[in-house]
Design an enzyme around this catalytic site. Structure first.
Site, PDB file in Angstrom:
ATOM      1  N   CYS A 150      49.273  41.021  53.860  1.00 14.33           N
ATOM      2  CA  CYS A 150      49.649  41.683  52.608  1.00 14.33           C
ATOM      3  C   CYS A 150      49.817  43.184  52.821  1.00 14.33           C
ATOM      4  CB  CYS A 150      48.619  41.389  51.533  1.00 14.33           C
ATOM      5  SG  CYS A 150      46.910  41.697  52.009  1.00 14.33           S
ATOM      6  N   TYR A 151      48.790  43.832  53.352  1.00 13.57           N
ATOM      7  CA  TYR A 151      48.901  45.272  53.628  1.00 13.57           C
ATOM      8  C   TYR A 151      50.084  45.536  54.564  1.00 13.57           C
ATOM      9  CZ  TYR A 151      44.150  46.339  51.839  1.00 13.57           C
ATOM     10  OH  TYR A 151      43.031  46.540  51.070  1.00 13.57           O
TER      11      TYR A 151
END
Lengths: 346, 346, 346, 346
Positions: A150-151
């Site tokens: 996600c990051y």
């Protein structure tokens, strides 16, 4: 109509994936996997599935799953997929792994950051890194798709045009990212209980988060450099969303408009990347959608550019991007089933 | 200067109690009890105690504690205090029990609602129910003080003037109460994790919450009737605060002003009860304070009165009231160490 | 494919409506009305519309709108629609009014509770009250559809089976409802600023909320009685959701299972009503969906039934139900475009 | 016992100040100033003052105030204090200005960043910058005390030991700070309404926030360099708290322990600075207290240090520090009236 199975369907990412798949016009869900809740109806664990499906959670055998599935999504802690995904499996079905096991091309870096052995290193070369905006053509032909973190998704998309065009010093990058609490998964740890998280913010794993080498790998590829960056994540008191502030020293004297034009060119044909022009992204405008919003500022006083990216960590940062990849892999329109308008205020 | 010990000091109520006691001008804390964290510095568990105390958590023996303590606070799950508090203990020290074991005078009702045996039934008669506004004189002389529950405190104070003055039908009472999440204690249950609680509200234990008989006991005493009421609690997405809406059918034709005068008379000398007159209480105005705010409306269309009470569940609903009781028991000014102004917005 | 206009498209309900309409397979949005933002792109006010539409907000003339629209949705403060909707308008287009002007059949009750005159009383008789589960057949043929209020929808659906079957005393009803903050609309009032609302709960308009007569009208119709009930709303620190606790005195000796069977029979064919059986509704499970979840408990101690209803105030309580009504009015499948699975945690 | 007045007592910082002053053992509050609420009881605006004071808000004349006040606190938007504070005023009373007008020594920088003229430039030299940990001796003798900004306090305290000891490249500093919503003041702007702020995070004024030159001034003084840094603030969905992540390139090869020892030495005697050692600060542990918590990490991969600071923006970042300054200016113990233990969870 293809048949899809989900292993690890009762974590937050797995559940989000099921929500999308159950409304996807080209997909039939044939197995909802969950070790923790095997034998229980999905709708008893997540009551939003009432009226949607009576499916029971199961711990299906991989050999069975490959027979009945055109694609298997794996949403598992690291270290498991690297055991279960073999060359034999890939002969029979396609794999989309939402975990970390096949993201890093260099197995030494994987083993160093994840502290586990990799059991199918020979597949690393074949695995395609599923950031659609960067690897679309490879994705179309992939058998083993490794869905980005996600990051990672937010950071790479935010910085890619700068690195590709050599507009910043690749060794100057600092990424200060803030995530909603779903990023930590479904947890019974007191540290993630409501009263401990609510009304407070904290940084964690400063300089040591496992998404760091993944970002370095992709930005390194884009820039043709072996780069090291500093990545800092935060736990923010909200359910969803990632906001990444990416700082870098400019090596050209381009102004904001010049840089924005670089971004417009880079993302010209990308449906799921929205450039916010003179505004900056906020997580509320991407929540529940598959968009990545990107904006930037130049600080002339210190000759730096600040790129701000925002995604929904469970959609573009996990399940939505996984389905975007699936769409590509099976020749569907890339937007099918994931063209959500953010619901606001939600 | 008295010596105080706290058993169960690392739950939310126990911790709140310690926070008050460490700044109380008449108290020295001599033991911080915690079975879960024995041997660890309190400040490692609750980092707000950094610079405040180096005290270690301990699992002290009751025999030791009685020797060194003028008062022992017990903040434990039900069923433990009823074993540990004996006649022998009370000969040597005073007990303030924040749990439920000594609240109900009728042991059968206790055992029926709590599903455990009571081990020191003979002490129930001596135990004083520590709702200061109703039992102040008995509290002053108490050896065994039973501190009321959080919902209970708010509900009884809200309804007491009506019952005492026979202004409502005692069998018509419905209490619909909303609590912040600290009311559930410090929990590692997934059901209380941030993402499961945030942005949602639910009712729970409708008609079956254990605070019901406690409210009935006290309102019954005030009204001289054996009454049954319906009590419904809610989990509200906020850390602290209880808001109780108390509905009852009027038996007189008094209007709002008339009823407010009854409340003014009843609470004339009560420092910690504030009447909100033509406004209604909101939890934010009592948070962090020992106040109970009370307001009311009359609905002429249905001939009902609605009394609204608000407290901080951990202060007036637990630790603050416990110290208010201690102040009375040791002859200190009742406000000592608990005369907080609500900090806003907090 | 029908052409739809929205007047009042930049309030929270109007915006939610647009979000649904822009993805509805049978609808083309031809006008986005907003007096406050006339001339501005919708996507500049609500940035979730970036990549969705370039529509400009406009203050279109009603005469123009009727010519180009098959249906006009009105999401306006009360008192405006009653002026703009005339017999002439209805000859040319269908109206779905999300406001209150055409909900109450008795114009005196309307004028008494809303403190304004009604300008087209003659249309009240024709107006159909758009609670689909109760008035489906009338809705199909409606020209003027009055969409129910949010609290109203949740309360009526929760109580309808009891009133219809004469199982409770109609004069005993108390509804204690909790709403998220979107229920107050998009506001610049300090009272609704983040810091004033966050971490607190309050009741408001106790016994005097304007949804009261609307609930009484519909429950009165079902029961064949002229009933008066007590309705109390709360402002809850969350964006969305309504939880209504409906208390009533039982007139039969039916137990929980018996009452649940009554509900199952009553809602047998209703797609958007889900009975939660032995669990109780929580707002998180309906958020973003068009479902109304209903559960109940019997309190034998006081011979009362407590029915708990939950909806998303902006979906089933406003925009979703408006589209459900539109689907019926135009002969589409009732679920078209609103068959959302709640996204969780969101 | 000294007499204190507060001008601007109904903003969030002013109100926090009043809360502290009303419980300060050495202070009598003689005037509560508020232009917006003149003539109204403070307790009608902030209901937490019920039972605390019946004071009316007033718009007192400066000439009157100086006569009756030993100290005047000013909590006003910038540009007002620079008009009202004159040499004449300072002859009669002490001023503690919570605003920005007297913080910057260089009037050109002030006028450039704040876009207003300064009306009493001659007082800038006399004004003492009230960061107690850095300027304690000057503060003791001050007549005109300029209280630091919230972000400023947190940032300077976090970086001071590094700059003072020349351990980092002064031109390499990036500060990425996250603030709770009270930092924006009490607002009726829709942008700060609950539903717009809740469940989202955003950066704002990237590289252009007015606290930037203030931080540069103080860090420049400490390091003896004219430095430029990049400062980025965020709006975080919580009421209170600032978390500042300060990034800088190391010029020495000191490790974490070495740097921590530098901090221990620098802050040895500072009561209100707590070093978190091997943990990192979180805002919840300082909320409601006057502490500044500081921790650090070294990232050997990129040769940077990351210092993390946390304060409560309304206490150490505003009202608490103002009272700490007052205590010094009047010879009271520095901790008097502000030695709060953080209340948790709150």
């Amino acid at each position: 109509m293809i048949k899809a199975s989900v292993i690890g369907g009762t974590g937050y990412a797995g559940q989000e994936l099921l929500r999308i798949l159950y409304r996807h016009p080209e997909v039939e869900v044939v197995s909802v996997g969950s070790r923790s809740f095997a034998g229980q109806p999905l709708k008893d664990i997540y009551r939003n599935y009432e009226n949607v499906t009576d499916a029971l959670c199961e711990t299906a055998d991989m050999n069975e799953l490959v027979e009945k599935s055109d694609v298997i999504f794996m949403a598992l802690p690291h270290g498991i997929a690297s055991k279960q995904v073999t060359g034999e499996v890939l002969k029979k079905t396609k794999i989309i792994d939402l975990g970390a096991d096949f993201r890093l091309k260099d197995v030494d870096i994987y083993e160093q950051w994840y502290k586990v052995n990799h059991y199918n290193k020979d597949l690393l070369k074949e695995a395609v890194y599923g950031l659609c905006e960067l690897h679309r053509e490879d994705i179309r032909g992939a058998r083993l798709l490794s869905n980005p973190g996600c990051y990672t998704t937010c950071s790479i998309l935010s910085l890619a045009p700068l690195l590709k065009n050599h507009l910043v010093d690749p060794q100057s990058i600092i990424i200060d990212a803030k995530s909603g609490v779903t990023g930590a998964g479904r947890s019974s740890d007191t540290a993630f209980s409501y009263c401990e998280v609510n009304e407070s913010i904290k940084a964690y794993k400063v300089g040591s988060h496992r998404h760091t080498p993944e970002i370095e790998q992709e930005l390194g590829l884009l820039s043709g450099t072996d780069l090291k960056l500093l990545f800092t994540p935060h736990l923010t008191p909200m359910n969803r969303g990632i906001l990444a502030l990416c700082y870098a020293s400019l090596t050209s004297d381009m102004d904001e408009e010049g840089l924005r034009q670089v971004y417009r060119d880079f993302y010209r044909d990308e449906y799921f990347v929205r450039l916010t022009e003179d505004k900056l992204p906020e997580t509320k405008w991407v929540k529940g959608s598959n968009y990545c919003d990107i904006g930037l500022k130049v600080d002339k006083r210190t000759n730096r550019v600040i790129v701000v990216g925002a995604i929904d960590n469970l959609v573009k940062g996990a399940a939505g991007q996984a389905v975007q990849n699936m769409n590509l892999m099976f020749g569907f329109d890339e937007k099918t089933g994931i063209d959500f308008i953010t619901d606001f205020p939600v």
